[in-house]
Design an enzyme around this catalytic site. Structure first.
Site, short mmCIF file in Angstrom:
data_model
loop_
_atom_site.label_atom_id
_atom_site.label_comp_id
_atom_site.label_asym_id
_atom_site.label_seq_id
_atom_site.Cartn_x
_atom_site.Cartn_y
_atom_site.Cartn_z
N LYS A 202 0.87 -1.18 0.00
CA LYS A 202 0.00 0.00 0.00
C LYS A 202 0.90 1.22 0.00
CE LYS A 202 -3.86 2.40 0.78
NZ LYS A 202 -4.72 2.10 1.96
N SER B 294 0.74 5.85 -0.70
CA SER B 294 0.03 7.05 -1.13
C SER B 294 0.26 7.26 -2.62
CB SER B 294 0.52 8.27 -0.36
OG SER B 294 0.32 8.14 1.02
N ALA C 246 -2.09 13.88 1.06
CA ALA C 246 -2.58 15.01 1.84
C ALA C 246 -1.63 16.20 1.75
CB ALA C 246 -2.77 14.60 3.30
N HIS D 162 -7.15 9.47 7.50
CA HIS D 162 -7.68 8.24 8.10
C HIS D 162 -8.91 8.55 8.98
CE1 HIS D 162 -4.23 6.48 6.34
NE2 HIS D 162 -3.39 6.64 7.33
#
Length: 290
Positions: free
Chosen positions: A65, A67, A118, A155
Protein backbone atom coordinates in the site's frame (compact mmCIF):
# COMPACT_ATOMS: atom_id res chain seq x y z
CA UNK A 1 17.62 -47.52 -11.56
CA UNK A 2 15.83 -44.31 -12.38
CA UNK A 3 17.07 -41.23 -10.56
CA UNK A 4 14.57 -39.61 -8.26
CA UNK A 5 13.07 -36.36 -9.45
CA UNK A 6 14.33 -33.32 -7.58
CA UNK A 7 12.06 -32.06 -4.84
CA UNK A 8 10.25 -28.94 -6.06
CA UNK A 9 11.33 -25.78 -4.31
CA UNK A 10 8.85 -24.29 -1.88
CA UNK A 11 6.95 -21.40 -3.49
CA UNK A 12 8.22 -17.95 -2.66
CA UNK A 13 6.28 -16.01 -0.07
CA UNK A 14 5.66 -12.40 -0.99
CA UNK A 15 5.54 -9.78 1.73
CA UNK A 16 2.42 -7.62 1.42
CA UNK A 17 2.54 -4.27 3.18
CA UNK A 18 -0.58 -2.44 4.28
CA UNK A 19 -1.74 -0.22 7.12
CA UNK A 20 -3.54 -0.96 10.38
CA UNK A 21 -6.53 1.03 9.11
CA UNK A 22 -9.88 -0.82 8.90
CA UNK A 23 -10.22 -0.30 5.15
CA UNK A 24 -6.94 -2.15 4.54
CA UNK A 25 -7.50 -4.95 7.03
CA UNK A 26 -11.02 -5.39 5.62
CA UNK A 27 -9.72 -5.71 2.06
CA UNK A 28 -6.69 -7.90 2.72
CA UNK A 29 -7.86 -10.25 5.47
CA UNK A 30 -9.01 -13.05 3.13
CA UNK A 31 -5.82 -12.87 1.07
CA UNK A 32 -3.62 -12.86 4.17
CA UNK A 33 -5.60 -15.75 5.69
CA UNK A 34 -5.40 -17.89 2.54
CA UNK A 35 -9.16 -17.80 1.97
CA UNK A 36 -8.86 -16.86 -1.71
CA UNK A 37 -6.53 -18.13 -4.47
CA UNK A 38 -3.23 -16.31 -4.95
CA UNK A 39 -0.42 -16.94 -7.46
CA UNK A 40 2.06 -16.90 -4.56
CA UNK A 41 1.57 -17.07 -0.79
CA UNK A 42 1.65 -13.67 0.91
CA UNK A 43 2.74 -12.62 4.38
CA UNK A 44 1.33 -9.48 5.98
CA UNK A 45 3.55 -6.58 6.98
CA UNK A 46 1.49 -3.98 8.83
CA UNK A 47 2.86 -0.45 9.15
CA UNK A 48 1.64 3.14 8.98
CA UNK A 49 1.34 4.52 5.45
CA UNK A 50 4.24 6.96 5.77
CA UNK A 51 6.57 4.09 6.71
CA UNK A 52 5.30 2.11 3.71
CA UNK A 53 5.87 5.20 1.54
CA UNK A 54 9.45 5.43 2.77
CA UNK A 55 10.09 1.73 2.26
CA UNK A 56 8.89 1.91 -1.33
CA UNK A 57 11.74 4.28 -2.18
CA UNK A 58 14.13 1.37 -1.54
CA UNK A 59 11.83 -1.31 -3.08
CA UNK A 60 11.68 -3.11 0.26
CA UNK A 61 8.37 -4.90 -0.33
CA UNK A 62 7.18 -6.65 -3.51
CA UNK A 63 3.53 -5.65 -2.86
CA UNK A 64 2.62 -2.61 -0.82
CA UNK A 65 0.00 0.00 0.00
CA UNK A 66 1.27 3.49 -0.75
CA UNK A 67 0.03 7.05 -1.13
CA UNK A 68 -0.57 8.03 -4.74
CA UNK A 69 1.74 10.99 -4.17
CA UNK A 70 4.52 8.58 -3.21
CA UNK A 71 3.72 6.26 -6.12
CA UNK A 72 4.57 8.95 -8.64
CA UNK A 73 8.14 9.00 -7.28
CA UNK A 74 8.70 5.23 -7.49
CA UNK A 75 7.06 4.42 -10.83
CA UNK A 76 10.38 3.17 -12.19
CA UNK A 77 10.14 0.25 -9.74
CA UNK A 78 6.43 -0.28 -9.09
CA UNK A 79 3.13 -0.40 -10.97
CA UNK A 80 -0.31 0.00 -9.38
CA UNK A 81 -2.92 -2.72 -9.18
CA UNK A 82 -6.38 -1.78 -10.37
CA UNK A 83 -7.87 -3.30 -7.20
CA UNK A 84 -7.41 -2.57 -3.51
CA UNK A 85 -6.83 1.17 -3.61
CA UNK A 86 -8.56 4.11 -1.95
CA UNK A 87 -10.18 6.64 -4.27
CA UNK A 88 -13.50 8.38 -4.06
CA UNK A 89 -15.60 11.40 -3.28
CA UNK A 90 -15.94 12.81 0.22
CA UNK A 91 -12.81 10.92 1.29
CA UNK A 92 -10.24 13.70 1.35
CA UNK A 93 -7.91 14.85 4.12
CA UNK A 94 -8.98 17.79 6.26
CA UNK A 95 -7.16 20.83 7.57
CA UNK A 96 -8.23 21.49 11.17
CA UNK A 97 -7.52 24.34 13.57
CA UNK A 98 -8.30 25.39 17.16
CA UNK A 99 -10.26 28.36 15.90
CA UNK A 100 -10.48 30.77 12.98
CA UNK A 101 -7.05 31.07 11.39
CA UNK A 102 -7.58 32.37 7.85
CA UNK A 103 -4.88 32.13 5.21
CA UNK A 104 -2.37 29.41 6.12
CA UNK A 105 0.40 30.65 3.86
CA UNK A 106 3.32 31.38 6.18
CA UNK A 107 1.64 29.48 9.05
CA UNK A 108 2.87 26.21 10.59
CA UNK A 109 0.84 23.15 9.55
CA UNK A 110 1.39 19.69 11.00
CA UNK A 111 1.59 17.06 8.25
CA UNK A 112 1.45 13.25 8.44
CA UNK A 113 4.29 12.87 5.94
CA UNK A 114 6.13 14.35 2.99
CA UNK A 115 5.01 11.58 0.63
CA UNK A 116 1.32 11.65 1.51
CA UNK A 117 -1.34 12.75 -0.95
CA UNK A 118 -2.58 15.01 1.84
CA UNK A 119 0.61 17.08 1.89
CA UNK A 120 0.60 17.31 -1.91
CA UNK A 121 -2.90 18.81 -1.77
CA UNK A 122 -1.82 21.21 0.98
CA UNK A 123 1.02 22.33 -1.25
CA UNK A 124 -1.42 23.02 -4.08
CA UNK A 125 -3.74 25.14 -1.92
CA UNK A 126 -1.22 26.80 0.41
CA UNK A 127 2.16 26.72 -1.36
CA UNK A 128 3.83 28.88 1.30
CA UNK A 129 2.61 27.01 4.39
CA UNK A 130 5.39 25.97 6.76
CA UNK A 131 5.13 22.20 7.18
CA UNK A 132 6.04 20.36 10.38
CA UNK A 133 5.95 16.59 9.86
CA UNK A 134 4.91 14.06 12.48
CA UNK A 135 3.16 10.70 12.72
CA UNK A 136 -0.48 10.98 11.65
CA UNK A 137 -1.87 10.18 15.12
CA UNK A 138 0.17 13.00 16.67
CA UNK A 139 -1.24 15.72 14.40
CA UNK A 140 -4.48 16.41 16.27
CA UNK A 141 -2.93 16.51 19.77
CA UNK A 142 -0.22 18.89 18.55
CA UNK A 143 -2.83 21.13 16.95
CA UNK A 144 -5.01 21.07 20.05
CA UNK A 145 -2.03 22.06 22.23
CA UNK A 146 -1.30 25.04 19.99
CA UNK A 147 2.12 23.74 18.92
CA UNK A 148 1.12 24.36 15.29
CA UNK A 149 -1.35 26.69 13.63
CA UNK A 150 -3.22 23.90 11.85
CA UNK A 151 -3.18 20.16 11.35
CA UNK A 152 -3.50 18.06 8.22
CA UNK A 153 -5.48 14.95 9.20
CA UNK A 154 -6.13 11.65 7.43
CA UNK A 155 -7.68 8.24 8.10
CA UNK A 156 -10.15 7.97 11.00
CA UNK A 157 -9.12 11.41 12.28
CA UNK A 158 -11.76 12.97 10.03
CA UNK A 159 -14.38 11.36 12.33
CA UNK A 160 -12.77 12.21 15.68
CA UNK A 161 -11.27 15.71 15.41
CA UNK A 162 -14.18 17.40 17.29
CA UNK A 163 -13.17 15.40 20.36
CA UNK A 164 -9.97 17.49 20.43
CA UNK A 165 -11.86 20.78 20.30
CA UNK A 166 -10.78 21.34 16.70
CA UNK A 167 -12.70 22.88 13.81
CA UNK A 168 -12.65 22.10 10.11
CA UNK A 169 -10.70 24.75 8.22
CA UNK A 170 -10.82 23.13 4.77
CA UNK A 171 -11.82 19.80 3.28
CA UNK A 172 -9.05 19.20 0.74
CA UNK A 173 -11.04 16.44 -0.93
CA UNK A 174 -13.95 18.81 -1.53
CA UNK A 175 -11.48 21.39 -2.88
CA UNK A 176 -10.04 18.80 -5.28
CA UNK A 177 -13.47 17.64 -6.46
CA UNK A 178 -14.62 21.23 -7.00
CA UNK A 179 -11.46 22.12 -8.92
CA UNK A 180 -11.24 19.00 -11.09
CA UNK A 181 -14.69 17.40 -11.07
CA UNK A 182 -12.92 14.10 -10.31
CA UNK A 183 -12.74 11.72 -7.34
CA UNK A 184 -9.66 12.01 -5.17
CA UNK A 185 -6.95 9.33 -5.41
CA UNK A 186 -5.53 8.64 -1.95
CA UNK A 187 -3.80 5.26 -1.80
CA UNK A 188 -2.80 2.54 -4.26
CA UNK A 189 -1.61 -1.05 -4.03
CA UNK A 190 1.65 -1.49 -5.90
CA UNK A 191 3.56 -4.50 -7.20
CA UNK A 192 7.16 -4.46 -8.32
CA UNK A 193 7.52 -4.09 -12.08
CA UNK A 194 10.14 -6.86 -12.15
CA UNK A 195 7.49 -9.46 -11.25
CA UNK A 196 6.24 -11.37 -14.32
CA UNK A 197 3.29 -9.67 -16.02
CA UNK A 198 1.03 -12.66 -15.42
CA UNK A 199 1.88 -12.68 -11.71
CA UNK A 200 1.00 -8.99 -11.55
CA UNK A 201 -2.39 -9.68 -13.15
CA UNK A 202 -3.00 -12.69 -10.90
CA UNK A 203 -2.19 -10.64 -7.80
CA UNK A 204 -4.67 -8.01 -8.95
CA UNK A 205 -7.29 -10.76 -9.26
CA UNK A 206 -6.36 -12.07 -5.81
CA UNK A 207 -6.81 -8.65 -4.17
CA UNK A 208 -10.17 -8.25 -5.91
CA UNK A 209 -11.22 -11.73 -4.74
CA UNK A 210 -10.15 -10.83 -1.18
CA UNK A 211 -12.39 -7.76 -1.25
CA UNK A 212 -15.29 -9.76 -2.68
CA UNK A 213 -14.84 -12.31 0.10
CA UNK A 214 -14.88 -9.56 2.73
CA UNK A 215 -18.21 -8.27 1.43
CA UNK A 216 -19.69 -11.77 1.18
CA UNK A 217 -18.45 -12.87 4.63
CA UNK A 218 -18.23 -9.72 6.81
CA UNK A 219 -17.90 -11.66 10.07
CA UNK A 220 -14.83 -13.53 8.83
CA UNK A 221 -12.64 -10.43 9.04
CA UNK A 222 -14.31 -8.75 12.04
CA UNK A 223 -11.85 -9.97 14.69
CA UNK A 224 -8.85 -9.23 12.47
CA UNK A 225 -10.05 -5.67 11.82
CA UNK A 226 -10.77 -5.12 15.52
CA UNK A 227 -7.33 -6.49 16.51
CA UNK A 228 -5.56 -3.78 14.52
CA UNK A 229 -7.99 -0.91 15.06
CA UNK A 230 -6.40 0.00 18.41
CA UNK A 231 -8.87 1.98 20.54
CA UNK A 232 -11.14 2.90 17.65
CA UNK A 233 -14.84 2.76 18.49
CA UNK A 234 -16.88 0.24 16.50
CA UNK A 235 -18.98 2.95 14.86
CA UNK A 236 -15.86 4.83 13.74
CA UNK A 237 -14.31 1.61 12.49
CA UNK A 238 -17.35 0.82 10.33
CA UNK A 239 -17.62 4.41 9.11
CA UNK A 240 -13.97 4.19 8.06
CA UNK A 241 -14.66 1.08 5.96
CA UNK A 242 -17.84 2.51 4.47
CA UNK A 243 -16.05 5.69 3.43
CA UNK A 244 -12.77 4.38 2.04
CA UNK A 245 -13.89 1.07 0.48
CA UNK A 246 -16.10 1.53 -2.58
CA UNK A 247 -16.53 0.43 -6.18
CA UNK A 248 -13.17 1.97 -7.12
CA UNK A 249 -11.52 -0.29 -4.54
CA UNK A 250 -12.60 -3.23 -6.69
CA UNK A 251 -11.48 -1.60 -9.93
CA UNK A 252 -10.16 1.91 -10.34
CA UNK A 253 -12.34 2.38 -13.43
CA UNK A 254 -12.08 4.96 -16.20
CA UNK A 255 -12.95 7.90 -13.95
CA UNK A 256 -10.46 6.77 -11.33
CA UNK A 257 -7.75 6.50 -13.98
CA UNK A 258 -8.47 10.04 -15.13
CA UNK A 259 -8.24 11.24 -11.54
CA UNK A 260 -4.89 9.51 -11.00
CA UNK A 261 -3.48 10.96 -14.21
CA UNK A 262 -4.63 14.44 -13.21
CA UNK A 263 -3.06 14.11 -9.76
CA UNK A 264 0.16 12.93 -11.39
CA UNK A 265 0.10 15.87 -13.81
CA UNK A 266 -0.32 18.34 -10.98
CA UNK A 267 2.34 16.65 -8.84
CA UNK A 268 4.81 17.01 -11.70
CA UNK A 269 3.73 20.63 -12.28
CA UNK A 270 4.53 21.65 -8.67
CA UNK A 271 7.83 19.75 -8.67
CA UNK A 272 6.64 17.05 -6.28
CA UNK A 273 7.30 14.13 -8.65
CA UNK A 274 9.30 13.42 -11.81
CA UNK A 275 7.52 13.03 -15.12
CA UNK A 276 7.04 9.44 -16.32
CA UNK A 277 5.53 7.77 -19.38
CA UNK A 278 5.42 4.32 -17.77
CA UNK A 279 2.03 2.57 -17.51
CA UNK A 280 0.21 3.56 -14.32
CA UNK A 281 -1.70 0.29 -13.86
CA UNK A 282 -1.06 -3.42 -14.38
CA UNK A 283 -2.09 -4.74 -17.75
CA UNK A 284 -1.73 -1.49 -19.68
CA UNK A 285 1.38 -2.70 -21.52
CA UNK A 286 -0.40 -5.95 -22.44
CA UNK A 287 -3.42 -4.06 -23.76
CA UNK A 288 -1.27 -1.69 -25.82
CA UNK A 289 0.83 -4.57 -27.15
CA UNK A 290 4.11 -3.13 -25.83
Amino acid sequence: MTAASPTPAQPETLELGYSFCPNDTFIFHALHAGLVPSPLPVREVLEDVQTLNDWATSSRLPITKISYRAYFSVMDRYVALRAGGALGRGVGPLIVTRGEVGDLNGKVVASPGALTTAELLLRMVYPDAQVRRMRYDEVMPATARGEVDAGLIIHESRFTYPQYGLSRHLDLGAWWEGDTGLPLPLGAILVRRDLPAQVQLDLNAAVRASLDYAYAHPQASAAYIREHALEMEDAVMQAHIDLYVNAMSRDVGDEGERAVRELQRRAVAVGAAPASDLPLFVGEALVSGT
